[in-house]
Design a protein around this motif. Structure first.
Motif, short mmCIF file in Angstrom:
data_model
loop_
_atom_site.label_atom_id
_atom_site.label_comp_id
_atom_site.label_asym_id
_atom_site.label_seq_id
_atom_site.Cartn_x
_atom_site.Cartn_y
_atom_site.Cartn_z
N ASN A 192 0.85 -1.20 0.00
CA ASN A 192 0.00 0.00 0.00
C ASN A 192 0.88 1.24 0.00
OD1 ASN A 192 -1.79 2.10 0.50
ND2 ASN A 192 -3.00 0.95 1.98
N ILE A 193 1.16 1.77 -1.18
CA ILE A 193 2.06 2.91 -1.31
C ILE A 193 1.46 4.15 -0.65
CG2 ILE A 193 3.16 4.50 -2.94
CD1 ILE A 193 3.44 2.17 -4.87
N VAL A 194 0.19 4.40 -0.90
CA VAL A 194 -0.46 5.58 -0.35
C VAL A 194 -0.51 5.52 1.18
CG1 VAL A 194 -2.60 6.91 -0.25
CG2 VAL A 194 -1.82 5.98 -2.43
N GLY A 195 -0.90 4.36 1.70
CA GLY A 195 -0.97 4.20 3.15
C GLY A 195 0.39 4.35 3.81
N LEU A 196 1.43 3.78 3.20
CA LEU A 196 2.78 3.91 3.74
C LEU A 196 3.24 5.36 3.73
CD1 LEU A 196 5.47 2.84 4.78
CD2 LEU A 196 6.08 2.23 2.43
N THR A 197 2.94 6.06 2.63
CA THR A 197 3.33 7.47 2.53
C THR A 197 2.69 8.30 3.63
OG1 THR A 197 3.57 7.26 0.13
CG2 THR A 197 3.39 9.49 1.02
N THR A 351 13.01 1.10 -1.76
CA THR A 351 14.09 0.87 -2.73
C THR A 351 13.58 0.10 -3.94
OG1 THR A 351 15.74 0.86 -0.95
CG2 THR A 351 16.38 -0.11 -3.05
N GLU A 352 12.77 -0.92 -3.70
CA GLU A 352 12.20 -1.70 -4.79
C GLU A 352 11.33 -0.83 -5.70
OE1 GLU A 352 10.04 -4.98 -3.27
OE2 GLU A 352 11.79 -5.99 -2.45
N LYS A 353 10.49 -0.02 -5.08
CA LYS A 353 9.61 0.85 -5.87
C LYS A 353 10.42 1.88 -6.65
CE LYS A 353 5.93 -1.22 -4.57
NZ LYS A 353 5.23 -2.11 -5.54
N ALA A 354 11.50 2.37 -6.05
CA ALA A 354 12.33 3.36 -6.73
C ALA A 354 13.04 2.74 -7.93
CB ALA A 354 13.37 3.92 -5.76
N ALA A 355 13.28 1.42 -7.90
CA ALA A 355 13.96 0.75 -9.01
C ALA A 355 13.00 0.42 -10.16
CB ALA A 355 14.62 -0.53 -8.51
N THR A 359 6.06 6.27 -10.79
CA THR A 359 4.78 6.96 -10.86
C THR A 359 4.78 8.13 -9.88
OG1 THR A 359 3.79 5.60 -9.15
CG2 THR A 359 3.64 4.79 -11.42
N ALA A 360 3.75 8.96 -9.95
CA ALA A 360 3.65 10.10 -9.03
C ALA A 360 3.58 9.61 -7.59
CB ALA A 360 2.42 10.94 -9.37
N GLU A 361 2.88 8.51 -7.37
CA GLU A 361 2.78 7.96 -6.02
C GLU A 361 4.14 7.50 -5.50
OE1 GLU A 361 -0.06 4.82 -6.11
OE2 GLU A 361 -1.79 6.15 -5.85
N VAL A 362 4.89 6.86 -6.39
CA VAL A 362 6.22 6.38 -5.99
C VAL A 362 7.15 7.56 -5.71
CG1 VAL A 362 8.27 5.14 -6.77
CG2 VAL A 362 5.99 4.17 -7.17
N GLU A 363 7.10 8.57 -6.55
CA GLU A 363 7.95 9.75 -6.34
C GLU A 363 7.65 10.40 -4.99
OE1 GLU A 363 10.48 10.71 -7.84
OE2 GLU A 363 10.41 9.83 -9.83
N LYS A 364 6.38 10.48 -4.66
CA LYS A 364 6.01 11.09 -3.37
C LYS A 364 6.50 10.21 -2.22
CE LYS A 364 2.20 13.01 -0.69
NZ LYS A 364 0.75 13.29 -0.63
N LEU A 365 6.38 8.89 -2.37
CA LEU A 365 6.86 7.97 -1.35
C LEU A 365 8.34 8.15 -1.11
CD1 LEU A 365 6.54 5.47 0.50
CD2 LEU A 365 6.96 4.05 -1.53
N ILE A 366 9.12 8.22 -2.20
CA ILE A 366 10.58 8.40 -2.07
C ILE A 366 10.90 9.71 -1.37
CG2 ILE A 366 12.71 8.73 -3.37
CD1 ILE A 366 11.49 6.90 -5.54
N THR A 367 10.19 10.77 -1.78
CA THR A 367 10.44 12.10 -1.20
C THR A 367 10.17 12.11 0.30
OG1 THR A 367 9.90 13.23 -3.27
CG2 THR A 367 9.77 14.53 -1.25
N GLU A 498 23.47 8.69 4.30
CA GLU A 498 23.66 7.73 3.20
C GLU A 498 22.48 6.77 3.04
OE1 GLU A 498 27.32 6.00 4.35
OE2 GLU A 498 28.51 7.77 3.81
N SER A 499 21.54 6.80 3.98
CA SER A 499 20.39 5.91 3.90
C SER A 499 19.28 6.47 3.02
CB SER A 499 19.83 5.64 5.31
OG SER A 499 20.78 4.94 6.09
N LYS A 500 19.46 7.68 2.51
CA LYS A 500 18.46 8.26 1.62
C LYS A 500 18.41 7.49 0.30
CE LYS A 500 18.93 12.95 3.48
NZ LYS A 500 19.38 14.33 3.21
N ILE A 501 17.25 7.45 -0.28
CA ILE A 501 17.10 6.80 -1.58
C ILE A 501 17.74 7.65 -2.67
CG2 ILE A 501 15.45 5.85 -3.25
CD1 ILE A 501 15.56 4.41 -0.53
#
Length: 516
Positions: A192-197, A351-355, A359-367, A498-501
């Motif tokens: 759940n990307i949205v829920g995790l974010t 990390t998996e989603k970033a690879a 998507t916009a959801e993934v970008e927001k999650l990474i940020t 260094e733990s940042k994506i």
């Protein structure tokens, strides 16, 4: 067949509250209810005065050896542990006294016993002075700096109280983050990307609040008072040869009198900060050792396991100082961190989603994930600034007033200017007062380098613990936990960054690149 996932930890199973976090739900006891422990309580009430009068050791040597097994509840055990921590550290480090390398059985035996009950170490810890050393001014009020007081201090100063209470307030402020971390792990398991974010946004706000509370340290804890009056008593007896304890401390009546080398109180013993590191996959290494990232980058990439598969606890080797500090935490909290490590999957999921497809959801999650990590780094930045002001600068400057704030013996008189004798040489006895007290305020012959103006530098031939001016050419500033302080803190900060994506250069990396 899908691998069976380990259940997420239940906070209450580890003596943790979703409301108060690692702090006890009820206020710590202000007195032990069993009159049997009156000798401890009476000594605790007067030990600041006894220490000031240089009579604490004499008083403690006459105490009976009490049976800590009579401490029946957790609250009683914590109270007993706090009392024994403060009395023992006051006894070992003294005031204007050489460090005592033998702790009498009246303290050592029950201290070891109650430490075993709490699954801890018999030495002053973060848990003792921060988590179990507070009371509410108003019983229906919050656990914040406007409503907290300490139960005891080693120096008797308000600066020391503030030092502890800021950290207590940090623990209270960070308490809600633990439930959010567990929810975030479940959201990653559910893909759940949205829920995790959303959970990460809540965590980010809490970490920002932690930084704000930490900054309040500067308000009412004076750096000079902390370095010269408070910090010496927080030190343990590991790596403390330069402070007068090369072999550690002998615990009389414990393990056949074997010497113990134990680290003192340290912010690295905070289970809250460890939990944040675990949740965001921050990896720490022994100071001075860093993995060869260039070699790793040129090697064949390893496809990460699915985010729903947790890294086994055995993969985490407690070989660095931060991992080592877990042995100084209460046993249930240490076990919680082990369990959390076994189920932690947030960084792996992001990390998996970033690879994959961004998507916009993934970008927001990474940020949002990187913003959380950044706030942990900011927390460590502020801590480094604090250590620089409160420790490094004080050590380099030395005492700013005569005798460094440590008053000479009352009967000591100021050293008189020697008058020429009849043979043309200075009268060697002029520095001795009429009552036979030498210019160092004692009846002892002054040690080389000692002075009535700076007795904390050399007292009876031994340094006054960690309260001393940094010698020229010595770059090691020793922490109360026994570390080479600044390199350790800087590396911990850089490892967090260094733990940042999406990598951002650390201060250290920028300095190296500029120099190149």
């Amino acid at each position: 067949m899908a691998q069976q996932l380990k259940d997420l930890p239940i906070l209450s199973d580890y003596d943790i509250s979703p409301i108060t976090g690692f702090l006890p739900v009820e206020e710590p006891l202000q007195v032990l209810p069993d009159p049997y422990f009156a000798p401890w309580e009476e000594t605790f009430q007067k030990f600041n005065g006894l220490l000031l009068a240089s009579r604490l050791r004499q008083y403690v040597n006459e105490l009976p050896v009490l049976d800590a097994a009579r401490l029946k509840t957790k609250a009683e055990q914590r109270r007993g542990y706090l009392i024994l921590c403060m009395l023992s550290h006051a006894y070992v480090w003294g005031k204007h006294e050489q460090a005592a390398e033998v702790l009498p059985a009246a303290l050592a035996v029950p201290w070891q016993k109650v430490a075993d009950m709490l699954e801890m170490q018999p030495v002053l810890t973060h848990a003792a002075v921060v988590m179990w050393n507070w009371r509410l001014l108003y019983k229906d009020g919050p656990r914040d700096l406007n409503n907290l007081d300490t139960l005891g201090t080693l120096s008797g100063s308000s600066d020391e109280s503030w030092f502890y209470l800021v950290t207590t307030a940090i623990e209270a402020t960070g308490a809600p983050v633990l439930s959010k971390i567990l929810t975030a792990i479940q959201q990653a398991r559910d893909n759940n990307i949205v829920g995790l974010t959303q959970e990460l946004e809540g965590i980010r706000g809490i970490i920002e609040d932690l930084v704000s509370v930490l900054r309040r340290m500067f308000e009412r804890c004076d750096p000079y008072v902390f370095y010269w009056k408070v910090r010496p008593y927080l030190a343990g007896w590991e790596n403390m040869a330069e402070a007068g304890l090369p072999d550690g401390v002998c615990y009389e009546g414990v393990d056949n009198g074997a010497y113990k080398k134990l680290a003192g109180g340290s912010a690295a013993q905070s289970s809250l900060i460890h939990a944040l590191d675990v949740a965001f996959g921050v990896e720490h290494h022994p100071t001075g050792f860093r993995p060869n990232k260039a070699a790793a980058a040129n090697s064949t990439p390893v496809v990460p396991a699915p985010a729903t598969v947790a890294v086994p606890a055995s993969a985490v080797k407690p070989t660095n100082f931060i991992q080592k500090m877990r042995f100084y935490m209460p046993g249930p909290h240490r076990s919680f961190l082990t369990h959390l490590t076994e189920v932690s999957n947030i960084r792996q999921f992001v990390t998996e989603k970033a690879a994959g497809k961004r998507t916009a959801e993934v970008e927001k999650l990474i940020t949002v994930y990187d913003e959380c990590v950044h706030q942990i780094k900011v927390f460590r930045d502020v801590h480094i600034q604090m250590v620089t002001l409160y420790i490094v600068m004080q050590a380099n400057r030395g005492p700013s007033i005569s005798h460094g704030g440590f008053a000479p013996q009352p009967h000591a008189q100021a050293q008189k200017t020697p008058e020429p004798s009849t043979n043309g040489t200075a009268d060697k006895t002029a520095a001795t007062t009429a009552n036979g007290i030498n210019s160092n305020g004692t009846g002892e012959k002054p040690s080389k380098g000692s002075s009535i103006l700076y007795p904390q530098k050399v007292i009876f031939g031994a340094p006054y613990g960690l309260a001393k001016k940094q010698e020229a050419g010595n770059d090691v500033v020793r922490g109360t936990g026994g570390t080479d302080l600044i390199p350790f803190l800087r590396q911990s900060r850089d490892e967090t960054n260094e733990s940042k994506i999406v990598p951002t250069p650390s201060i250290t990396a920028r300095k190296h690149s500029t120099a190149a």
